[in-house]
Design a protein around this motif. Sequence first.
Motif, short mmCIF file in Angstrom:
data_model
loop_
_atom_site.label_atom_id
_atom_site.label_comp_id
_atom_site.label_asym_id
_atom_site.label_seq_id
_atom_site.Cartn_x
_atom_site.Cartn_y
_atom_site.Cartn_z
N CYS A 1 0.85 -1.19 0.00
CA CYS A 1 0.00 0.00 0.00
C CYS A 1 0.88 1.23 0.00
CB CYS A 1 -0.91 0.02 1.23
SG CYS A 1 -2.04 1.43 1.22
N TYR B 1 0.09 4.01 1.19
CA TYR B 1 -0.14 4.80 2.40
C TYR B 1 0.34 4.06 3.64
CZ TYR B 1 -3.19 7.43 -0.74
OH TYR B 1 -3.67 8.17 -1.77
N THR B 2 0.35 4.77 4.75
CA THR B 2 0.78 4.17 6.02
C THR B 2 -0.13 4.68 7.13
OG1 THR B 2 2.38 5.98 6.23
CG2 THR B 2 3.21 3.88 5.37
N CYS B 3 -1.43 4.41 7.02
CA CYS B 3 -2.38 4.87 8.03
C CYS B 3 -1.99 4.27 9.38
CB CYS B 3 -3.80 4.47 7.65
SG CYS B 3 -4.28 5.07 6.01
N CYS C 1 -3.66 0.95 10.83
CA CYS C 1 -3.88 -0.15 9.88
C CYS C 1 -2.85 -1.26 10.05
CB CYS C 1 -3.81 0.39 8.46
SG CYS C 1 -3.93 -0.92 7.22
N TYR D 1 -3.15 -3.90 7.97
CA TYR D 1 -3.26 -4.65 6.72
C TYR D 1 -1.99 -4.57 5.88
CZ TYR D 1 -4.90 -6.42 2.27
OH TYR D 1 -5.02 -7.15 1.11
N TYR D 2 -1.42 -3.37 5.79
CA TYR D 2 -0.31 -3.21 4.84
C TYR D 2 1.00 -3.77 5.41
CZ TYR D 2 1.72 0.71 7.45
OH TYR D 2 2.31 1.48 8.42
N PHE E 1 -7.21 -5.02 -0.87
CA PHE E 1 -6.01 -4.40 -1.44
C PHE E 1 -5.42 -3.43 -0.46
CE2 PHE E 1 -5.46 -4.11 -6.17
CZ PHE E 1 -6.25 -5.19 -6.49
N GLY E 2 -4.12 -3.15 -0.59
CA GLY E 2 -3.63 -1.86 -0.18
C GLY E 2 -3.93 -0.91 -1.32
N ASP E 3 -3.76 0.38 -1.08
CA ASP E 3 -3.95 1.33 -2.17
C ASP E 3 -2.76 1.21 -3.14
OD1 ASP E 3 -6.02 3.94 -1.83
OD2 ASP E 3 -4.61 3.97 -3.50
N GLU F 1 -14.08 6.76 4.99
CA GLU F 1 -13.52 6.92 6.34
C GLU F 1 -13.92 8.28 6.92
OE1 GLU F 1 -9.40 5.86 6.58
OE2 GLU F 1 -9.84 3.76 6.10
N LYS G 1 -3.63 9.84 2.71
CA LYS G 1 -4.65 9.72 1.67
C LYS G 1 -5.58 10.91 1.76
CE LYS G 1 -7.15 6.18 4.30
NZ LYS G 1 -7.43 4.73 4.31
N ARG H 1 -10.86 10.13 -2.32
CA ARG H 1 -11.85 9.08 -2.00
C ARG H 1 -13.22 9.44 -2.59
NH1 ARG H 1 -9.80 4.47 1.22
NH2 ARG H 1 -7.81 4.80 0.24
S1 SF4 Z 1 -4.58 -0.56 3.40
FE1 SF4 Z 1 -6.05 1.16 3.58
S2 SF4 Z 1 -6.11 1.68 5.78
FE2 SF4 Z 1 -4.24 0.40 5.39
S3 SF4 Z 1 -2.57 1.88 5.05
FE3 SF4 Z 1 -3.45 1.35 3.05
S4 SF4 Z 1 -5.01 2.96 2.65
FE4 SF4 Z 1 -4.50 3.01 4.87
#
Ligand code: SF4
Length: 368
Positions: free
Chosen positions: A50, A52-54, A57, A59-60, A93-95, A161, A175, A180
Motif C-alpha cells: 500500500c 499509504y501508512t495509516c 492499519c 493490513y499493509y 487491497f492496499g492502495d 472513512e 490519503k 476518495r
Molecule cells: S490498506 Fe487502507 S487503511 Fe491500510 S494503510 Fe493502506 S489505505 Fe490506509
Amino acid sequence: MIPGADEYDADVAIDEAEVERLLAASPDDVAAADELSFSRNVFVPLTTACRYTCTYCTYYDPPGQAELMTPEEVRETCRRGADAGCTEALFTFGDDPDDRYDEIYEQLADLGHDSIHSYLREACEIALEEGLLPHANPGDQTREQMAEVADVNASMGVMLETTADVRAHGGPRAKSPGQRLNTLDVAGELDVPFTTGILVGVGEDWRDRAESVLAIRAIHERHGHVQEVIVQPVVENERWDGGSPDLQTMRRVTAMARVGLPEEVSVQVPPNLAPARDLTDCGIDDLGGVSPVTEDHINPDYEWPALRELRAVADSAGVPLRERLPVYERYVDEAWCSDRIRAAIDADDDAGERFRAVLERGENSVPP
Ligand code: SF4
C-alpha cells in the motif's frame, strides 16, 4: 472545503442546516430495521502493498514484506469459498503500490501484467470461473483503473472513512478525502453498485462525521449507486493504541448515519469490530460479510463471527436474518449489472443456482 476536493475535482456541497440536523440525531430518532442481511464471502487479499501508512492499519506490509497472491492461490481460495457455499470473492487491497514496492512490480511483470488493476481483472475472471461474484476494494481508483475491472465485479467499494484531514492519515503519505470522494463519484458514473463507509475514532469530530455522511449522500443522490454504508469503529491493534469509540459514541454515530442517508441505502456494522447487538435499535439493517473459510485479513486480530453469532444478533433484535449477494437485489438488472455478471447469475450451473437461491430465498430461511 473538504481537503483535496479541488485537486481531485470532487464536487460535493454540504448543507449547513443538514449538518445541524445530523448533529442533533440520536437513537430515539430512528426505527429498528425489520430484518438484518449479510453475505457469505471469502477473503482474497490480492496484495498487502500500500502506498499509504495509516497509523491504525495492520493490513499493509512494508516493502520487502508485502505479498502478492499468485493466480493459483487466488483459484484455490475461491474454490474453497465456493465449496463452502460462499457467493462473494472479497478482493482486498492496499492502495496502489507506489515505486517503493519494486518486488511487487517484478512479480506482476512475471505474471504478464503491467499494473495491479490488470492483474485484478485476471483474478476476478478466476473468481467467476470458480463460481463466485467478485467484489473488489482496490482503494482510490481513477476512472481508467475502475473501467478496466468494472464489468467483472458485481459491486466494488472503498471506505471514505472521513472527510476530515486527520493525523492518523498523516505524514508524507496521507490519503486524501477528495480523492476518495472522486473514486465514489467515478463508481457512480460507471454504474458500479458501491459500498463505502465511515471510520469512527481516528481523530475526526462530530461535525466531520456528519459531513462525511452528507458527502456520501450527495454523491449517491447524483448516481443512485451506493448500496450500503459501513459504520466502523477503529480498534486497538499493534499499530494503533489510540483507543476505540465507546458504545454511546457508536450508538449516536450509527443513528446519525441512518438519519442522514436515504432509506434505500443500508447501514452496516461489522459484528467482529462493533457491538452489533447494542446497535440494532440504531437503524442498522446489514451485518456485512461472514467468511467460513478464511480469517479477516483486514483486521486479523478480530475473527469474523460464525454464522451463529449473526443469528444471535438477529435473534436479540427479534428480526429475521436474510442472506444477500454482494450486489444488492435492486441492482440485479441490466442497468447496473454487466453482461458478465448477469450471465454468472443466470448460468445453468451450480454457481448460478446458488446465486438465484439467495435472491429467491424467503425471510428467516438461512440454511446452516
Ligand atoms: S490498506 Fe487502507 S487503511 Fe491500510 S494503510 Fe493502506 S489505505 Fe490506509
